[in-house]
Write an enzyme that holds these catalytic residues in place. Structure first.
Site, PDB file in Angstrom:
ATOM      1  N   HIS A 103     -15.801 -16.032 -20.786  1.00  0.00           N
ATOM      2  CA  HIS A 103     -15.061 -17.157 -21.405  1.00  0.00           C
ATOM      3  C   HIS A 103     -15.747 -17.649 -22.687  1.00  0.00           C
ATOM      4  O   HIS A 103     -15.788 -18.845 -22.959  1.00  0.00           O
ATOM      5  CB  HIS A 103     -14.913 -18.328 -20.425  1.00  0.00           C
ATOM      6  N   ASN A 176      -7.986 -20.957 -13.973  1.00  0.00           N
ATOM      7  CA  ASN A 176      -7.444 -19.929 -14.855  1.00  0.00           C
ATOM      8  C   ASN A 176      -5.947 -20.118 -15.003  1.00  0.00           C
ATOM      9  O   ASN A 176      -5.332 -20.874 -14.243  1.00  0.00           O
ATOM     10  CB  ASN A 176      -7.699 -18.539 -14.259  1.00  0.00           C
ATOM     11  N   HIS A 367     -18.576 -27.289 -14.531  1.00  0.00           N
ATOM     12  CA  HIS A 367     -19.235 -26.851 -13.294  1.00  0.00           C
ATOM     13  C   HIS A 367     -18.378 -27.267 -12.098  1.00  0.00           C
ATOM     14  O   HIS A 367     -18.039 -28.442 -11.961  1.00  0.00           O
ATOM     15  CB  HIS A 367     -20.619 -27.500 -13.223  1.00  0.00           C
TER      16      HIS A 367
HETATM   17 FE1  HDD Z   1     -16.118 -18.516 -13.989  1.00  0.00          FE
HETATM   18  C1  HDD Z   1     -17.067 -19.731 -16.978  1.00  0.00           C
HETATM   19  C2  HDD Z   1     -12.959 -19.766 -14.447  1.00  0.00           C
HETATM   20  C3  HDD Z   1     -15.064 -17.008 -11.070  1.00  0.00           C
HETATM   21  C4  HDD Z   1     -19.266 -17.588 -13.334  1.00  0.00           C
HETATM   22  N1  HDD Z   1     -15.182 -19.524 -15.429  1.00  0.00           N
HETATM   23  C5  HDD Z   1     -15.757 -19.957 -16.600  1.00  0.00           C
HETATM   24  C6  HDD Z   1     -14.786 -20.667 -17.375  1.00  0.00           C
HETATM   25  C7  HDD Z   1     -13.632 -20.681 -16.660  1.00  0.00           C
HETATM   26  C8  HDD Z   1     -13.888 -19.969 -15.440  1.00  0.00           C
HETATM   27  C9  HDD Z   1     -12.335 -21.321 -17.051  1.00  0.00           C
HETATM   28  C10 HDD Z   1     -15.026 -21.273 -18.738  1.00  0.00           C
HETATM   29  C11 HDD Z   1     -15.463 -22.698 -18.647  1.00  0.00           C
HETATM   30  C12 HDD Z   1     -15.561 -23.281 -20.023  1.00  0.00           C
HETATM   31  O1  HDD Z   1     -14.532 -23.391 -20.677  1.00  0.00           O
HETATM   32  O2  HDD Z   1     -16.669 -23.610 -20.410  1.00  0.00           O
HETATM   33  N2  HDD Z   1     -14.347 -18.337 -12.999  1.00  0.00           N
HETATM   34  C13 HDD Z   1     -13.198 -19.023 -13.314  1.00  0.00           C
HETATM   35  C14 HDD Z   1     -12.252 -18.859 -12.239  1.00  0.00           C
HETATM   36  C15 HDD Z   1     -12.840 -18.071 -11.299  1.00  0.00           C
HETATM   37  C16 HDD Z   1     -14.162 -17.753 -11.775  1.00  0.00           C
HETATM   38  C17 HDD Z   1     -10.871 -19.488 -12.189  1.00  0.00           C
HETATM   39  C18 HDD Z   1     -12.301 -17.601  -9.983  1.00  0.00           C
HETATM   40  C19 HDD Z   1     -11.519 -18.295  -9.238  1.00  0.00           C
HETATM   41  N3  HDD Z   1     -16.992 -17.455 -12.499  1.00  0.00           N
HETATM   42  C20 HDD Z   1     -16.407 -16.955 -11.369  1.00  0.00           C
HETATM   43  C21 HDD Z   1     -17.413 -16.391 -10.501  1.00  0.00           C
HETATM   44  C22 HDD Z   1     -18.616 -16.562 -11.132  1.00  0.00           C
HETATM   45  C23 HDD Z   1     -18.324 -17.223 -12.382  1.00  0.00           C
HETATM   46  C24 HDD Z   1     -17.146 -15.769  -9.152  1.00  0.00           C
HETATM   47  C25 HDD Z   1     -20.006 -16.181 -10.716  1.00  0.00           C
HETATM   48  C26 HDD Z   1     -20.362 -15.722  -9.584  1.00  0.00           C
HETATM   49  N4  HDD Z   1     -17.845 -18.572 -15.011  1.00  0.00           N
HETATM   50  C27 HDD Z   1     -19.037 -18.196 -14.521  1.00  0.00           C
HETATM   51  C28 HDD Z   1     -20.192 -18.553 -15.409  1.00  0.00           C
HETATM   52  C29 HDD Z   1     -19.463 -19.211 -16.626  1.00  0.00           C
HETATM   53  C30 HDD Z   1     -18.014 -19.160 -16.213  1.00  0.00           C
HETATM   54  C31 HDD Z   1     -21.121 -17.436 -15.694  1.00  0.00           C
HETATM   55  C32 HDD Z   1     -19.768 -18.661 -17.993  1.00  0.00           C
HETATM   56  C33 HDD Z   1     -19.956 -19.846 -18.900  1.00  0.00           C
HETATM   57  C34 HDD Z   1     -19.954 -20.985 -18.014  1.00  0.00           C
HETATM   58  O3  HDD Z   1     -19.824 -20.568 -16.724  1.00  0.00           O
HETATM   59  O4  HDD Z   1     -20.049 -22.141 -18.346  1.00  0.00           O
HETATM   60  O5  HDD Z   1     -21.000 -19.459 -14.757  1.00  0.00           O
END
Ligand code: HDD
Length: 728
Positions: A103, A176, A367
């Protein structure tokens, strides 16, 4: 330094406040009065810096002229002593922070959420308990796979992350625009992303899954197929962030004051309608305007056309947890709306663009674990893993543990605990007590139990062996993929097939393509046969049973249309000699109805009294929702002149693409000739806008106004798009 100084001043104010002198601070007064729609905005204002009209200083406040570096002689070496140069270049060298690992590319906007009714029966969350309560929000929309500078209109899932700045703390709903998720357990997330992101040997392709490793993974992990189908459909290429749904994906819990809990799936529904691009269009936009979605959101908000999204839930009672064929804890499944209806709780309005992209959109740290009382978690294994990942990742991005003190991240209510120190600590904590329990500070900050307004932990009964694995219902990967496919209209199915041919066709490995067709065949034989023919794989012989079940809420085409044409973009194609009276009448009519209309001409500026704001070089059909060609024989001859005037046939391509992409297309008088020259099938007589599939012709613009408006509300005429011969 300026920002730091102000932050420091605020900190001092807070310090004073916590020592009890509340009356002097208007911000605190408002907080104690209880939030309000603008509470966050006013808090941010206090950190804002305006450099206009000021004098240049160093970061430490000394006034300077830093036009040139300090040298030993005008052609001599720069001196180490030059503190101005050292500081400026040092700061520049450190301007970047790591982009989000997923993202990375996003756009943010501020707004507010208004609750419709008192939902105390469902939740103890205060912001949902008084009708009309307005809570500030910040939303960030994002693509998942591309890096920060990638194009907006790639095929991808998109993030829809919302932060509610409630009076009781932050609630981040990090969702999402696609209802299910690819994998069922957080431990598989790194694999999913490694397969989807650019390949490690070459770092290509950027921002999409159209490559071998992605489909190798999808073909090896059938749990992904439901979400893959959503991404291959129009859901993977939205027209705009104003026209997307949002899904919390997981099943969450709502808990009320009495401690009663229900399961909840959170959903956002756009009131501007739901719409998508076609793949050919999305690819062209990526070249013509790689910031298409960002610009669309900024423009609408700047013009006062605030996007609105209804927020609601699907509720499942505790005792009904096991009554479905799927497991509520499985994030690859949705709850079909035909089983559990959408219950609207309130509405969000996005009404302000950010002042500074980095400070707000880039530094916001969403978060899932930011929750308020009345909202809780379930044992969904993907959700549980996310609760770790989001905290962890912010430390990497922000470089330390004090990122919640950044202006965009601060809650609007006061924060008190014994967390101290760490990099970039902005607060100056008074006193010697930073532990609990304590006697020296009357045991404050005091602990708050649930009955007194503290967070309510739902006392879910848990028992089981420690083991790795999944529950039985997690192994049904195809039922909901089939439900999705069955619920699309034939043109939507065709778009999905076309998307699949493109994506799977990008895999050089025949084995990957074959395995993928096999997975599609488990969903539906017609789908698999049609995709197979485009990717050089034999038609699968086995026919698995299709339940033929469908559900509401899955087709974009059947989603309620917008009620008006506000924000629809319309191009009026002109050249010297255009019938200006016709052109102006249509312009004025559409403009009055709220559409964004532009004259496209040969050169920018005045042309016979029309203000030309785009040329056939600066723009293209893909950047508009519709086109109108007014009469004027001489003008039409110019637009058709593919020898001296338009060797690349830009006006003809404009018209043809508008037609091929299913958009409303209108013409009057000689303008109709341009449509014919572009090989558009022009209706023989005037019929209704629907019968004419959005192609409208007449001798005068006035008679086209109403039908054109209806066509613009309809937005797309998918019935124009050709279907495969073997489409069902
Ligand atoms: Fe995630 C970012 C949505 C599964 C780990 N995720 C991130 C963002 C969105 C989502 C919208 C961007 C937030 C922003 O605008 O700053 N992610 C989802 C959805 C998931 C999902 C809807 C499943 C239902 N994500 C998911 C899993 C993991 C992550 C299973 C880790 C095990 N996601 C992350 C992250 C991020 C992230 C690495 C990258 C940047 C951040 O968090 O802030 O922690």
């Amino acid at each position: 330094m300026k920002a730091y100084t102000i932050g420091y001043a605020i900190t001092l104010v807070f310090g004073v406040l916590s020592s009890g002198v509340t009356a002097q601070c208007p911000f605190h007064k408002r907080m104690t009065e209880g939030g309000g729609q603008d509470a966050k905005l006013e808090q941010l204002e206090q950190y804002s810096v305006n450099d206009a009209g000021t004098q240049e200083t160093t970061m430490f406040g000394t006034k300077i002229n830093n036009t040139d570096s300090l040298k030993a002689g005008l052609r001599g070496p720069t001196l180490m002593e030059d503190f101005m140069m050292r500081e400026k270049v040092m700061h520049f060298d450190h301007e970047r922070i790591p982009e989000r690992v997923v993202h990375a590319r996003g756009v943010g906007a501020h707004g507010y959420f208004e609750t419709y009714e008192d939902w105390s029966d469902l939740t103890a969350a205060k912001f949902l308990r008084t009708p009309g309560t307005k809570t500030p929000v910040f939303v960030r929309f994002s693509t998942v796979l591309g890096s920060k500078g990638s194009a907006d209109t790639v095929r991808d899932v998109r993030g829809f992350a919302t932060r509610f700045y409630t009076e009781e703390g932050l609630w981040d709903l990090v969702g999402n625009i696609i209802a299910p998720f690819f994998v069922q357990d957080a431990i598989k997330f790194p694999d999913l992303i490694h397969a989807g992101k650019p390949q490690p040997n070459t770092d290509v392709p950027q921002a999409g899954t159209a490559h071998e490793t992605a489909y190798d993974f999808f073909a090896s992990e059938p749990a992904t197929i439901h979400t893959v189908l959503w991404a291959l459909s129009g859901r993977g290429i939205p027209r705009s962030f104003r026209q997307v749904e949002g899904f919390g994906v997981h099943t969450f819990r709502l808990v009320n004051e009495e401690g009663k809990s229900v399961f909840a799936k959170f959903i956002w529904k756009p009131l501007q309608g739901l719409s998508n691009l076609v793949w050919d269009e999305a690819q062209k936009i990526a070249g013509k305007d790689s910031d298409f979605h960002r610009n669309d959101l900024y423009d609408a908000i700047n013009r006062g056309d605030y996007p609105e999204y209804e927020f609601g839930v699907q509720i499942v009672q505790e005792e009904d947890e096991d009554k479905f064929d799927f497991d509520l804890l499985d994030p690859t499944k949705l709850i079909p709306e035909s089983l559990v209806p959408f219950k609207p709780l309130g509405k969000m309005t996005l009404n302000r663009n950010v002042e500074n992209f980095f400070s707000e959109t880039e530094q916001v740290t969403f978060h899932l674990g930011h929750v308020v009382r009345g909202i809780g978690f379930t044992n969904d294994p993907l959700l549980q893993g996310r609760l770790f990942s989001y905290l962890d990742t912010q430390i990497n991005r922000m470089g330390g543990v004090n990122y919640m003190q950044l202006p965009i991240n601060r809650p609007i209510n006061p924060v008190h605990n014994s967390q101290r120190d760490g990099q970039m600590q902005f607060n100056i904590f008074k006193g010697k007590v930073a532990y609990s329990p304590n006697g020296l500070q009357a045991d404050t900050p005091s602990m708050v139990d649930a009955k007194d307004g503290g967070y309510i932990e739902y006392p879910e009964m848990v028992e089981g062996r420690k083991e790795r694995g999944k529950s039985a219902k997690f192994f049904d990967h195809y039922s909901q993929a089939q439900l999705f496919w069955n619920s699309l209209t034939p043109p939507e199915q065709q778009q999905l097939v076309d998307g699949a041919r493109f994506e799977i066709g990008k895999s050089k490995s025949l084995d990957v393509r074959k395995r993928m067709i096999e997975i599609l065949n488990h969903v539906d034989n017609n789908l698999a046969v049609r995709v197979a023919s485009g990717v050089g794989v034999e038609e699968p012989a086995n026919k698995y049973k299709n339940s033929n079940q469908t559900s509401e809420g899955l087709s974009i085409d059947q989603y309620p249309k917008a009620k008006n044409i506000r924000t629809r973009t319309v191009a009026i194609l002109t050249a010297p000699g255009t019938d200006t009276s016709d052109a102006k009448k249509m312009y004025d009519y559409l403009d009055k109805e709220g559409a964004y209309v532009q004259y496209v001409g040969l050169a920018l500026g005045d042309q016979d009294g029309l203000n030309i704001t785009q040329t056939y070089t600066t723009t293209a059909s893909v950047l508009f929702d519709a086109a109108y060609v007014p009469g004027g024989k001489k003008a039409i001859e110019t637009l058709m002149d593919n020898v001296s005037q338009f060797p690349y046939e830009e006006p003809l391509s404009f018209v043809l693409d508008t037609f091929r992409h299913g958009k409303p297309l209108a013409a009057t008088g000689a303008g109709v000739e341009l449509l014919k020259a572009a090989r558009v099938k022009v209706p023989s007589s005037s019929k209704s806008y629907a019968e004419d599939k959005g192609v409208l012709v007449s001798s005068s613009s006035t008679s086209l106004e109403e039908p054109f408006k209806k066509a613009l509300i309809q937005q797309r005429f998918w019935s124009r798009m050709p279907l495969d011969k073997n489409a069902k």
